[in-house]
Every structure is written in structure tokens, then in C-alpha cells.
Design a protein around this motif. Structure first.
Motif, mmCIF file in Angstrom:
data_model
loop_
_atom_site.group_PDB
_atom_site.id
_atom_site.type_symbol
_atom_site.label_atom_id
_atom_site.label_comp_id
_atom_site.label_asym_id
_atom_site.label_seq_id
_atom_site.Cartn_x
_atom_site.Cartn_y
_atom_site.Cartn_z
ATOM 1 N N GLU A 137 0.809 -1.210 0.000
ATOM 2 C CA GLU A 137 0.000 0.000 0.000
ATOM 3 C C GLU A 137 0.850 1.272 0.000
ATOM 4 O OE1 GLU A 137 -2.482 -0.663 3.365
ATOM 5 O OE2 GLU A 137 -3.786 -2.091 2.306
ATOM 6 N N THR A 162 -5.785 -0.421 -15.911
ATOM 7 C CA THR A 162 -7.058 -1.122 -15.843
ATOM 8 C C THR A 162 -6.759 -2.616 -15.964
ATOM 9 O OG1 THR A 162 -7.414 -0.999 -18.232
ATOM 10 C CG2 THR A 162 -8.303 0.799 -16.876
ATOM 11 N N ASN A 184 -12.218 -5.459 -6.965
ATOM 12 C CA ASN A 184 -12.135 -4.650 -5.756
ATOM 13 C C ASN A 184 -13.361 -4.730 -4.861
ATOM 14 O OD1 ASN A 184 -9.621 -3.696 -6.728
ATOM 15 N ND2 ASN A 184 -10.661 -2.145 -7.949
ATOM 16 N N LEU A 242 2.189 1.828 -3.796
ATOM 17 C CA LEU A 242 1.301 1.899 -4.950
ATOM 18 C C LEU A 242 1.503 3.217 -5.688
ATOM 19 C CD1 LEU A 242 -2.079 0.504 -3.542
ATOM 20 C CD2 LEU A 242 -0.510 -0.640 -5.119
ATOM 21 N N TYR A 286 2.145 -3.853 -11.170
ATOM 22 C CA TYR A 286 3.039 -2.718 -10.923
ATOM 23 C C TYR A 286 4.496 -3.169 -10.915
ATOM 24 C CZ TYR A 286 -1.451 -1.074 -9.018
ATOM 25 O OH TYR A 286 -2.774 -0.749 -8.834
ATOM 26 N N ASP A 345 -5.675 -2.412 -5.675
ATOM 27 C CA ASP A 345 -6.479 -1.231 -6.021
ATOM 28 C C ASP A 345 -6.238 -0.735 -7.443
ATOM 29 O OD1 ASP A 345 -8.506 0.467 -5.338
ATOM 30 O OD2 ASP A 345 -7.193 2.003 -4.469
ATOM 31 N N ALA A 346 -6.116 -1.675 -8.383
ATOM 32 C CA ALA A 346 -6.068 -1.292 -9.792
ATOM 33 C C ALA A 346 -7.480 -0.922 -10.252
ATOM 34 C CB ALA A 346 -5.519 -2.443 -10.638
ATOM 35 N N HIS A 347 -7.588 -0.329 -11.406
ATOM 36 C CA HIS A 347 -8.888 0.046 -11.949
ATOM 37 C C HIS A 347 -9.545 -1.187 -12.573
ATOM 38 C CE1 HIS A 347 -8.012 4.252 -11.249
ATOM 39 N NE2 HIS A 347 -6.878 4.136 -11.934
ATOM 40 N N ARG A 367 -2.364 3.983 -12.368
ATOM 41 C CA ARG A 367 -2.608 2.550 -12.222
ATOM 42 C C ARG A 367 -3.314 2.008 -13.460
ATOM 43 N NH1 ARG A 367 -4.973 3.018 -6.023
ATOM 44 N NH2 ARG A 367 -3.161 4.166 -5.215
ATOM 45 N N PRO A 425 0.380 6.536 -7.929
ATOM 46 C CA PRO A 425 -0.826 7.362 -7.843
ATOM 47 C C PRO A 425 -1.981 6.745 -8.621
ATOM 48 C CG PRO A 425 1.106 8.709 -8.299
ATOM 49 C CD PRO A 425 1.543 7.278 -8.422
ATOM 50 N N GLU A 426 -3.187 7.032 -8.195
ATOM 51 C CA GLU A 426 -4.357 6.378 -8.784
ATOM 52 C C GLU A 426 -4.433 6.573 -10.290
ATOM 53 O OE1 GLU A 426 -9.230 6.282 -8.153
ATOM 54 O OE2 GLU A 426 -7.944 7.440 -6.804
ATOM 55 N N ASP A 427 -4.064 7.749 -10.777
ATOM 56 C CA ASP A 427 -4.185 8.001 -12.214
ATOM 57 C C ASP A 427 -3.092 7.316 -13.028
ATOM 58 O OD1 ASP A 427 -2.060 9.565 -11.429
ATOM 59 O OD2 ASP A 427 -2.845 11.458 -12.236
#
Length: 395
Positions: free
Chosen positions: A224, A235, A252, A227, A356, A265-267, A233, A229-231
Motif C-alpha cells: 500500500e 485497468t 475490488n 502503490l 506494478y 487497487d487497480a482500476h 494505475r 498514484p491512482e491516475d
């Protein structure tokens, strides 16, 4: 149904209890109770109880030595607790057994002898088989029985618990599906590690559980905190290819089936799709619309599938060949949804590398017929030696 269930006392169990008072499975001090290893020694032998919400307080006279096992997460829990030899059955042993040992090959001294085990669900659950096995405990959710076995009624479930041994399990926590009507008012959902804690209490192995949970907590924290940043990651889609259809799973959502994907927490490329069953079914066109960056092929690390063959099927399909994950060679072998704690550690590491590679190291790939691949020591996300020592009781 009574909320407190006494362990069924068959003639075999009464005789065994009279012969084995004072024996124990593993050296150690658990909840203040002195125990010694299987070579002999003192143990309190005091009855104890363990709670499973919809079953109630299940009482045991002694630690189970003969356990009915269906789904592999319970077998993996038993191995983790030093009681793998107690399993007397296993769902899909030719798939689960080699997969589990493929992980255990990286834990010195840990293995699971599965070859003699048969699948108790292959031809439907039979009462006669349960009487023949005469198990101390049945690691199967009675709600699963009532929702899948047409010939069973609640009275049959109760009879087995009363005359042989109790049921102990929670199936619907996999994806938080609806339980049988008989348990709807009392059913609760558990995480994978909460279920492991309950099974650890069945075997009176709280020290092992707490030590392994600490390893898991360290792994989760490491993942965690690293990871992207969310943008940034990708799909991803978790699927199983079967002919011209994809059996699909979310990444998820709540439930222990997602214990190796949710922390990453991937899309979820399939987040907009919904299905009433525990999984969905989509065609190639729907998969092309979703077009995930990464395809996690469910069961891909098991002997049931060869990830190279899966890639070839996708490449040879006019729609599949245009999928982004196919074009960028990111169709990878994912794990099993029926994962216990040891499997979860490896499958979290595996999925982290597949999604990742920059923060967690490249996934080396999986070769059909082989176990979990070797990971360079400096790229491992958890300490194999520490885990092996906990399982073997030398920690």
C-alpha cells in the motif's frame, strides 16, 4: 437450530479420546495452555468452543485430528497451522494439491500430501460418505449445502453435526452472496484472515495465526505504501477464458475471493458490468469494449490452464488479437480464488508484480506444469524463511 453445538461423539471418537488424552500436535504455549509435539507430552484436554456467526458456538473436546475439507482455503489454513495431515478430502485435488505445493516449494519443510485425497463434491455431497469418513469437524458452510445440494434439508445438516462432527465454514463471504434462508438472520461476512483466525482457534493455534498475520500486515503495508498514484494505475480484468466466452470476476469488491486483488487497487475494467451470480459471463465484444491494460487469467497458475495456450487462443481470435493486454503481452497467470493465508501471501506478491512491475519488480512469468516461479531474493515482498519457521513451529 441450537446455537451451541456439541461435537458428535462416535464410538471411534470416544475410544480415541480415552487413548490420546495428554497428546498434542505442536510444542508451544497457546492461550496459557501447555502443549507438546506429536511425539507425546501433556495437554490440558479441556473442552473449548469457537464461534461462527450463523452456526453458533461450536464446542470441541479436543483438537480435531480428522477433518473433512472441501475448498482449498481450509486445507491451506490447516497446513499453515501445522495440521495439514488432518485433511481427509479436498475439492479438485488434482488442481488444488499441485498448486498449493507449487507455493510451498518455496517454504523449506512445508508440503501437503494430497494424492490420497478425493473430491467430496464430485458427485454431490453424500451422507454415507460423511459417515464413512467419521470426521471430527467438517470445514464446509452448511449454507452452501442448502443452496447447492437439492437433496439436503436443514434437518440433514443438523443430523450430521449431532451424530458425527460439527460444520465450520463460511462460503458466502467469497463475494458477499446471499446465504440460505435458514441462516439469513444470523449470517455474517468474514475476511480471509478473520476466517483463518477462527480456524486457528479450532486447532488451538493462535500463536501461529498471530505470527502469520504479522507477516501479512507487513506485506500489505509494503504494497500500500508503494502503490503508484491512482491516475497511473492500469485497468485490469480478472477472467477465465472458456471457448468464446470469458468468465468474469470483479477486482475490488468485498469478499475473500478478492483477497489477492483488492489490496492492489487497480482500476477494474469490468466495474460497469454487474451479474447476479458469483461470477459473470462476457463475450469477446464486451471484452473489447472494456479493453483492459492487464488480463489476470484466473486459475492460470494451476495445472488446469497453461497461460501460453490462453495467449495463443486470444492471439488467434480476430477480436482477441486486438485487445491491448494481448498486444502489450500483459496476459498473465493469476491465482485461485479459493486461497488460504499462505496462498494469499504468494498471490498478493504475484499480482503486485503483474500490475506494478516498477515498484515491486518484474513478474518472471509462469510455465505450465511448474510451480510458483523463483523470485530473486532482493525482489521478494515477504520473508519465506520467516513463514516457513512459523509453519514448522521452529519460530
Amino acid at each position: 437450530m441450537d446455537t451451541a453445538r456439541k461435537l458428535g461423539r462416535t464410538r471411534r471418537q470416544v475410544l480415541a479420546a480415552s487413548l490420546t488424552v495428554g497428546s498434542g500436535a505442536i510444542a508451544g504455549c497457546i492461550s496459557g495452555t501447555e502443549r507438546e509435539d506429536s511425539d507425546g507430552g501433556d495437554t490440558s484436554g479441556d473442552p473449548y468452543s469457537v464461534n461462527m456467526a450463523h452456526i453458533g458456538d461450536v464446542e470441541f473436546d479436543t483438537v480435531p485430528e480428522n477433518a473433512f475439507v472441501t475448498f482449498p482455503q481450509y486445507a491451506d489454513m490447516m497446513v499453515a497451522l501445522g495440521h495439514g495431515e488432518a485433511a481427509n478430502t479436498l475439492f479438485s485435488p488434482e488442481m488444488a494439491g499441485p498448486t498449493m505445493n507449487g507455493f510451498y516449494d518455496h517454504l523449506e519443510g512445508v508440503e501437503f500430501e494430497w494424492e490420497h485425497l478425493t473430491n467430496p463434491l464430485e458427485n454431490g455431497l453424500k451422507e454415507e460418505q460423511l459417515y464413512d469418513l467419521d470426521s471430527d469437524v467438517h470445514f464446509l458452510d452448511p449454507s452452501y449445502i442448502l443452496t447447492t445440494e437439492a437433496d439436503w434439508e436443514e434437518s440433514d445438516v443438523d443430523e450430521i453435526a449431532d451424530t458425527i462432527g460439527p460444520w465450520f465454514g463460511n462460503f458466502h463471504s467469497g463475494v458477499h452472496s446471499d446465504p440460505a434462508d435458514a441462516y439469513a438472520d444470523s449470517y455474517e461476512y468474514y475476511t480471509l484472515w478473520e476466517l483463518f483466525e477462527a480456524v486457528a482457534d479450532v486447532f488451538q493455534e493462535r500463536e501461529r495465526y498471530e505470527a502469520l498475520e504479522a507477516v501479512y500486515d507487513d506485506l500489505r503495508s509494503r504494497i500500500e505504501s508503494n502503490l503508484p498514484p491512482e491516475d497511473e494505475r492500469p485497468t485490469a480484468a480478472r477472467v477465465t477464458l472458456a471457448g468464446d466466452e470469458f468468465y468474469t470476476y470483479h477486482l475490488n469488491i468485498s469478499g475473500f475471493w478478492q483477497a489477492d486483488t483488492r489490496p492492489l487497487d487497480a482500476h477494474d475494467a469490468l466495474a460497469d458490468y454487474d451479474w447476479d451470480a458469483d461470477w459473470g459471463v462476457l463475450d469477446y465484444e464486451a471484452m473489447a469494449d472494456a479493453d483492459p491494460d492487464v488480463i489476470l487469467h484466473h486459475w492460470g497458475i494451476t495445472p488446469q490452464y497453461a497461460i501460453g495456450d490462453v495467449r495463443e487462443q486470444l492471439e488467434d481470435h480476430p477480436v482477441g488479437s486486438d485487445l491491448t493486454a494481448v498486444e502489450t503481452d500483459r496476459v498473465v497467470a493469476a491465482g485461485m480464488r479459493y486461497q488460504g493465508p499462505l496462498m494469499n501471501l504468494f498471490q498478493l506478491e504475484m499480482t503486485a508484480k503483474q500490475l506494478y512491475p516498477e515498484p515491486f519488480g518484474e513478474w518472471p512469468g509462469h510455465v505450465a506444469g511448474e510451480g510458483y516461479p523463483d523470485i530473486p531474493a532482493d525482489e521478494r515482498l515477504f520473508d519465506r524463511e520467516r513463514v516457513a519457521d512459523i509453519v514448522s513451529g521452529s519460530s
